[in-house]
Design a protein around this motif. Sequence first.
Motif, short mmCIF file in Angstrom:
data_model
loop_
_atom_site.label_atom_id
_atom_site.label_comp_id
_atom_site.label_asym_id
_atom_site.label_seq_id
_atom_site.Cartn_x
_atom_site.Cartn_y
_atom_site.Cartn_z
N LEU A 272 0.84 -1.20 0.00
CA LEU A 272 0.00 0.00 0.00
C LEU A 272 0.88 1.25 0.00
O LEU A 272 0.65 2.19 -0.78
CB LEU A 272 -0.92 -0.01 1.22
CG LEU A 272 -2.01 1.07 1.27
CD1 LEU A 272 -3.21 0.58 2.06
CD2 LEU A 272 -1.50 2.36 1.90
N VAL A 273 1.88 1.28 0.87
CA VAL A 273 2.79 2.43 0.95
C VAL A 273 3.56 2.58 -0.36
O VAL A 273 3.75 3.69 -0.87
CB VAL A 273 3.75 2.28 2.14
CG1 VAL A 273 4.83 3.36 2.10
CG2 VAL A 273 2.99 2.37 3.45
N LEU A 274 4.00 1.45 -0.92
CA LEU A 274 4.74 1.47 -2.18
C LEU A 274 3.88 2.06 -3.30
O LEU A 274 4.32 2.95 -4.05
CB LEU A 274 5.19 0.06 -2.55
CG LEU A 274 6.03 -0.09 -3.82
CD1 LEU A 274 7.36 0.65 -3.66
CD2 LEU A 274 6.28 -1.57 -4.12
N ASP A 275 2.63 1.60 -3.40
CA ASP A 275 1.73 2.09 -4.45
C ASP A 275 1.38 3.57 -4.23
O ASP A 275 1.26 4.33 -5.20
CB ASP A 275 0.45 1.26 -4.47
CG ASP A 275 0.69 -0.16 -4.97
OD1 ASP A 275 1.78 -0.40 -5.54
OD2 ASP A 275 -0.20 -1.02 -4.77
N LYS A 276 1.23 3.96 -2.98
CA LYS A 276 0.93 5.36 -2.68
C LYS A 276 2.08 6.26 -3.12
O LYS A 276 1.86 7.30 -3.78
CB LYS A 276 0.66 5.54 -1.19
CG LYS A 276 0.37 6.99 -0.79
CD LYS A 276 0.16 7.13 0.71
CE LYS A 276 -0.05 8.59 1.08
NZ LYS A 276 -0.24 8.77 2.55
N GLN A 281 4.49 10.27 -6.81
CA GLN A 281 5.64 10.66 -7.64
C GLN A 281 5.26 10.80 -9.11
O GLN A 281 5.76 11.68 -9.81
CB GLN A 281 6.76 9.63 -7.47
CG GLN A 281 7.40 9.66 -6.09
CD GLN A 281 8.33 8.48 -5.85
OE1 GLN A 281 8.59 7.68 -6.76
NE2 GLN A 281 8.83 8.35 -4.63
N SER A 282 4.36 9.94 -9.58
CA SER A 282 3.96 9.98 -10.99
C SER A 282 2.76 10.90 -11.23
O SER A 282 2.31 11.04 -12.37
CB SER A 282 3.63 8.57 -11.48
OG SER A 282 2.49 8.06 -10.78
N LYS A 283 2.27 11.51 -10.13
CA LYS A 283 1.09 12.38 -10.20
C LYS A 283 -0.08 11.64 -10.86
O LYS A 283 -0.77 12.17 -11.74
CB LYS A 283 1.41 13.67 -10.95
CG LYS A 283 2.46 14.53 -10.24
CD LYS A 283 2.71 15.84 -10.97
CE LYS A 283 3.75 16.67 -10.21
NZ LYS A 283 4.02 17.97 -10.88
#
Length: 472
Positions: A272-276, A281-283
């Motif tokens: 979850l943290v990784l995807d967030k 970062q990619s907006k």
Amino acid sequence: MEESKVQYNEVDFLIPTQKFNIRFSYVTKKGLPFIREFVLRLLHITPVKPAKLKEFFDFNEKELEEVVNDLVDKGDLSVSEEGDLKLTEQAKGYFDDIGSQPTLSAVLDNSESLTYEIIGFNCLGPKHKNSTWKNGIALKADIEKVSQSESVVNKKFQQEFFQYLDNGWMPFLTQDEKSKPSIYSIDLIKKVGQGPTRLNINFEIDVDGTPVEYDSPGAFTDNSQVEISIGQKLSEMSFTPNLESVVQSMMAFDDKDTIKYFSSSSIDIANLVLDKNKGIQSKGKRIPVFGQIYSDASSQLIAEQLSNFNKYLKKSKKFEPRKFIWVSPTNNAWAASTKASNFWNTIEEHSLISDGKQKQRAFTPELYLPISDKGDRRTISKWIMEFGKKESLYGVAEGFLNGNTEVVVLDGVFAYVNYHVVLADYTPLPVPIGYFTTEPKVISSIMKLVNDYVNGISSFDNPNKFGKLTEL
């Protein structure tokens, strides 16, 4: 830097306090008059003949007689068989060592106002300012202790007197390391006020999905009784597991992504943290979110969106106000923090934009708060107390998506969906988890679902929307 744990909830616990006026006597050291001090300091070094004393201080006969007689009368001087003036045992007790300044013990009266929390009876000092009984979870003190609070404080004040001095709570008591004042007697302890003090506790989960034991580091001198009380209160609240119901809410939003972070007994925090982080970062147009909507991270995310939206409107010559809706969930841990009301204040501030001459409404903020019916005076009063007597507060029938889902949506701009998940034997409080989106079609779908409920009816002639709380 990789996050080792994340905050999933935060609560302000409201701890009852009482303020006491304490009148007491204390023993302290005080200096002596100039002549008396230096005569005694000389004699403390060595006994001397009266003539030597007269010569040393340049006394005349009358002055010498008056000084000696006065010190004899006070019990400080005696005359040896050889005719020397010397200190009595009483006067020797004025000195700590050779050459030191002589001091006398004196009993003085004073008073102080101190506040104590009355669960563990930790002293909060003389300048403590109480909070209010809102936006928090109230803890209860032991009734027997409350009834005997003056007696308990009497004991605490005597036991912890030196600690209060070290804390600087009684600066009027002059002291040094060698001559600290001490309690002589307690003359009066009277309760003069009461209220709550606010203790903010963060609840966290580590990246392995394991709940982190909550604590309140440094909150009080002794946290043990308060932490026991918090544990008891959380046990009393006892939230019912609701994952199956939350999955139904996800289906209502056509949300096929959030469920992947759940198992029947845990949450995949690492992914979850990784995807967030990737989404930020990619907006990306969709970002997983975690924690209360009014948490620092989420409120900042929403505030940035509103600021950008307002900048866009300022460049437009004509625009119609959009609709901003916040629908709250139904659980008694929600809004148990001043951050909830502060968040709504921020929303209202952003709802108006100025061109330097006049203000225009960018959007119309509406906060929908669950009540059982129009006659639910207790809950209505609670919401008004917590969020203020505002025209933007509305009562809505309990049960929006079974009370487990929270939505913030600004029409055509963004939407934030939070599912308040309770897993069996997992965390003491619900875990808010969901997503933030700027995808127009998704926002439109969410707004429609919210409007359908708010403007719908639960039964014949019973609309879900009860109206403004200030008018109920």
